[in-house]
Design a protein around this motif. Structure first.
Motif, PDB file in Angstrom:
ATOM      1  N   ARG A 107     -19.452  61.105 -76.600  1.00 18.54           N
ATOM      2  CA  ARG A 107     -20.259  60.016 -76.034  1.00 18.54           C
ATOM      3  C   ARG A 107     -19.398  58.804 -75.725  1.00 18.54           C
ATOM      4  N   VAL A 108     -19.687  58.154 -74.599  1.00 21.15           N
ATOM      5  CA  VAL A 108     -19.060  56.880 -74.272  1.00 21.15           C
ATOM      6  C   VAL A 108     -19.802  55.793 -75.041  1.00 21.15           C
ATOM      7  N   ILE A 109     -19.132  55.216 -76.041  1.00 15.84           N
ATOM      8  CA  ILE A 109     -19.784  54.228 -76.909  1.00 15.84           C
ATOM      9  C   ILE A 109     -19.436  52.795 -76.510  1.00 15.84           C
ATOM     10  N   GLY A 110     -18.602  52.656 -75.485  1.00 13.11           N
ATOM     11  CA  GLY A 110     -18.213  51.327 -75.017  1.00 13.11           C
ATOM     12  C   GLY A 110     -17.167  51.485 -73.945  1.00 13.11           C
ATOM     13  N   ASP A 111     -16.632  50.354 -73.491  1.00 14.62           N
ATOM     14  CA  ASP A 111     -15.566  50.444 -72.499  1.00 14.62           C
ATOM     15  C   ASP A 111     -14.621  49.258 -72.606  1.00 14.62           C
ATOM     16  N   LEU A 112     -13.445  49.451 -72.023  1.00 11.54           N
ATOM     17  CA  LEU A 112     -12.388  48.449 -72.000  1.00 11.54           C
ATOM     18  C   LEU A 112     -12.139  48.030 -70.565  1.00 11.54           C
ATOM     19  N   THR A 113     -11.863  46.759 -70.352  1.00 13.03           N
ATOM     20  CA  THR A 113     -11.523  46.257 -69.031  1.00 13.03           C
ATOM     21  C   THR A 113     -10.084  45.754 -69.045  1.00 13.03           C
ATOM     22  N   PHE A 114      -9.358  46.113 -68.007  1.00  9.96           N
ATOM     23  CA  PHE A 114      -7.942  45.760 -67.873  1.00  9.96           C
ATOM     24  C   PHE A 114      -7.797  45.090 -66.509  1.00  9.96           C
ATOM     25  N   ILE A 115      -7.394  43.806 -66.497  1.00  9.62           N
ATOM     26  CA  ILE A 115      -7.374  43.009 -65.272  1.00  9.62           C
ATOM     27  C   ILE A 115      -5.962  42.506 -65.004  1.00  9.62           C
ATOM     28  N   LEU A 116      -5.519  42.633 -63.776  1.00 12.55           N
ATOM     29  CA  LEU A 116      -4.244  42.054 -63.356  1.00 12.55           C
ATOM     30  C   LEU A 116      -4.514  40.620 -62.903  1.00 12.55           C
ATOM     31  N   THR A 117      -4.144  39.652 -63.719  1.00 11.37           N
ATOM     32  CA  THR A 117      -4.432  38.252 -63.393  1.00 11.37           C
ATOM     33  C   THR A 117      -3.310  37.586 -62.620  1.00 11.37           C
ATOM     34  N   SER A 118      -2.067  37.998 -62.839  1.00  9.09           N
ATOM     35  CA  SER A 118      -0.940  37.452 -62.066  1.00  9.09           C
ATOM     36  C   SER A 118       0.221  38.429 -62.090  1.00  9.09           C
ATOM     37  N   ALA A 119       0.446  39.100 -60.967  1.00  9.75           N
ATOM     38  CA  ALA A 119       1.582  40.012 -60.889  1.00  9.75           C
ATOM     39  C   ALA A 119       2.898  39.243 -60.943  1.00  9.75           C
ATOM     40  N   ALA A 120       2.944  38.087 -60.285  1.00 10.99           N
ATOM     41  CA  ALA A 120       4.175  37.307 -60.230  1.00 10.99           C
ATOM     42  C   ALA A 120       4.619  36.833 -61.604  1.00 10.99           C
ATOM     43  N   HIS A 121       3.659  36.567 -62.483  1.00  5.99           N
ATOM     44  CA  HIS A 121       3.975  36.052 -63.813  1.00  5.99           C
ATOM     45  C   HIS A 121       3.706  37.084 -64.909  1.00  5.99           C
ATOM     46  N   ALA A 122       3.486  38.329 -64.512  1.00  2.51           N
ATOM     47  CA  ALA A 122       3.304  39.439 -65.463  1.00  2.51           C
ATOM     48  C   ALA A 122       2.207  39.148 -66.481  1.00  2.51           C
ATOM     49  N   GLN A 123       1.050  38.712 -65.991  1.00  4.49           N
ATOM     50  CA  GLN A 123      -0.068  38.357 -66.856  1.00  4.49           C
ATOM     51  C   GLN A 123      -1.249  39.288 -66.610  1.00  4.49           C
ATOM     52  N   VAL A 124      -1.858  39.724 -67.707  1.00  4.36           N
ATOM     53  CA  VAL A 124      -3.031  40.584 -67.616  1.00  4.36           C
ATOM     54  C   VAL A 124      -4.130  40.047 -68.527  1.00  4.36           C
ATOM     55  N   GLY A 125      -5.345  40.414 -68.205  1.00  2.00           N
ATOM     56  CA  GLY A 125      -6.491  40.087 -69.037  1.00  2.00           C
ATOM     57  C   GLY A 125      -7.075  41.364 -69.613  1.00  2.00           C
ATOM     58  N   VAL A 126      -7.642  41.257 -70.793  1.00  2.00           N
ATOM     59  CA  VAL A 126      -8.259  42.416 -71.443  1.00  2.00           C
ATOM     60  C   VAL A 126      -9.660  42.039 -71.922  1.00  2.00           C
ATOM     61  N   GLY A 127     -10.512  43.043 -72.001  1.00  2.61           N
ATOM     62  CA  GLY A 127     -11.860  42.827 -72.497  1.00  2.61           C
ATOM     63  C   GLY A 127     -12.414  44.121 -73.060  1.00  2.61           C
ATOM     64  N   ALA A 156       3.624  43.761 -69.466  1.00  2.00           N
ATOM     65  CA  ALA A 156       2.932  42.468 -69.456  1.00  2.00           C
ATOM     66  C   ALA A 156       3.679  41.450 -70.313  1.00  2.00           C
ATOM     67  N   HIS A 157       3.930  40.280 -69.743  1.00  2.00           N
ATOM     68  CA  HIS A 157       4.547  39.205 -70.511  1.00  2.00           C
ATOM     69  C   HIS A 157       3.500  38.462 -71.326  1.00  2.00           C
ATOM     70  N   ARG A 158       2.307  38.294 -70.752  1.00  2.00           N
ATOM     71  CA  ARG A 158       1.229  37.580 -71.437  1.00  2.00           C
ATOM     72  C   ARG A 158      -0.055  38.387 -71.305  1.00  2.00           C
ATOM     73  N   ILE A 159      -0.771  38.512 -72.426  1.00  2.00           N
ATOM     74  CA  ILE A 159      -2.027  39.256 -72.491  1.00  2.00           C
ATOM     75  C   ILE A 159      -3.097  38.306 -73.021  1.00  2.00           C
ATOM     76  N   ALA A 160      -4.186  38.141 -72.285  1.00  2.00           N
ATOM     77  CA  ALA A 160      -5.204  37.161 -72.664  1.00  2.00           C
ATOM     78  C   ALA A 160      -6.593  37.784 -72.686  1.00  2.00           C
ATOM     79  N   ALA A 161      -7.440  37.242 -73.539  1.00  2.00           N
ATOM     80  CA  ALA A 161      -8.845  37.643 -73.611  1.00  2.00           C
ATOM     81  C   ALA A 161      -9.708  36.396 -73.463  1.00  2.00           C
TER      82      ALA A 161
END
Length: 225
Positions: A107-127, A156-161
């Motif tokens: 069963r799928v009990i939840g999900d994760l989101t992975f967002i590219l927020t800035s390719a130039a600065h190697a930043q991603v968002g997670v949820g 990723a240099h920086r990972i933010a939520a």
């Protein structure tokens, strides 16, 4: 790899990132399987997308079954991180738990989101989001740990939520993951309940990898229990 004016290495994400890699080789943790979300997951996803206590902390409206199925199909078509703003979703699958849609893998009990927020600065968002029936068992931390591993592995240099200030379980999860509370934005969003506050948690990829190495060393040391 080029260097910056300050003498450090320029950030470099390994892009594009295509979910085909995880179709072929899903991420397996101690108890979970993480793989790209599919249109066939719609019944499992609808089971938590329609809950007011879940949606209260997400930038989603309450959806009926039809709208939830359409949304899941849309997310399933988002397969690549290549440019700023791109996002992909991973299903959190619990093997052995019967799927509401009749699938045999769990069963799928939840999900994760992975967002590219800035390719130039190697930043991603997670949820992350988890069905309330499966909270309190460590699944969210297990899945989020794997997501941060994936982000760090991508370079990723920086990972933010970004977390709603009233979402206490998610705030606590960020703390358990070792993320820093960097900012609180007061009344930066308005929804049907009124003005909401947003909290930003983050850490660098290097910090995360250092924590993982330290945790592994502690686990394998002769005195560890």
């Amino acid at each position: 790899m080029s260097t910056t004016a300050h003498g450090g290495a320029s950030p470099e994400l390994h892009l594009p990132f295509d979910l085909a890699e995880l179709d072929a080789s899903p991420v397996r943790t101690g108890r979970l399987v993480l793989r790209p979300i599919r249109a066939q997951d719609a019944d499992d996803v609808d089971a938590y997308q329609r809950l007011p206590e879940v949606v209260a902390y997400l930038p989603w409206p309450l959806r009926d079954r039809e709208a939830s199925h359409e949304h899941t199909a849309l997310r399933a078509r988002q397969r690549t991180l290549a440019g700023d703003g791109d996002a992909v979703a991973l299903a959190i699958v619990l093997p052995g738990e019967p799927s509401l849609g009749g699938g045999g893998e769990g069963r799928v009990i939840g999900d994760l989101t992975f967002i590219l927020t800035s390719a130039a600065h190697a930043q991603v968002g997670v949820g992350w989001v988890l069905h309330p029936d499966f909270q309190g068992r460590g699944y969210a931390r297990e899945a989020a740990t794997a997501l941060l591993d994936l982000a760090a592995g991508l370079g990723a240099h920086r990972i933010a939520a970004t977390v709603d200030a009233a979402n206490e379980p998610s705030l606590a999860l960020c703390e358990r993951l070792g993320m820093r509370k960097e900012a609180t934005f007061r009344h930066d969003r308005h929804d049907r309940t009124g003005w909401r506050d947003t909290v930003i948690y983050a850490l660098t990829g290097a910090e995360w990898l250092g924590r993982r190495v330290s945790a592994a060393d502690t686990t394998t040391s002769p005195g560890a229990h």
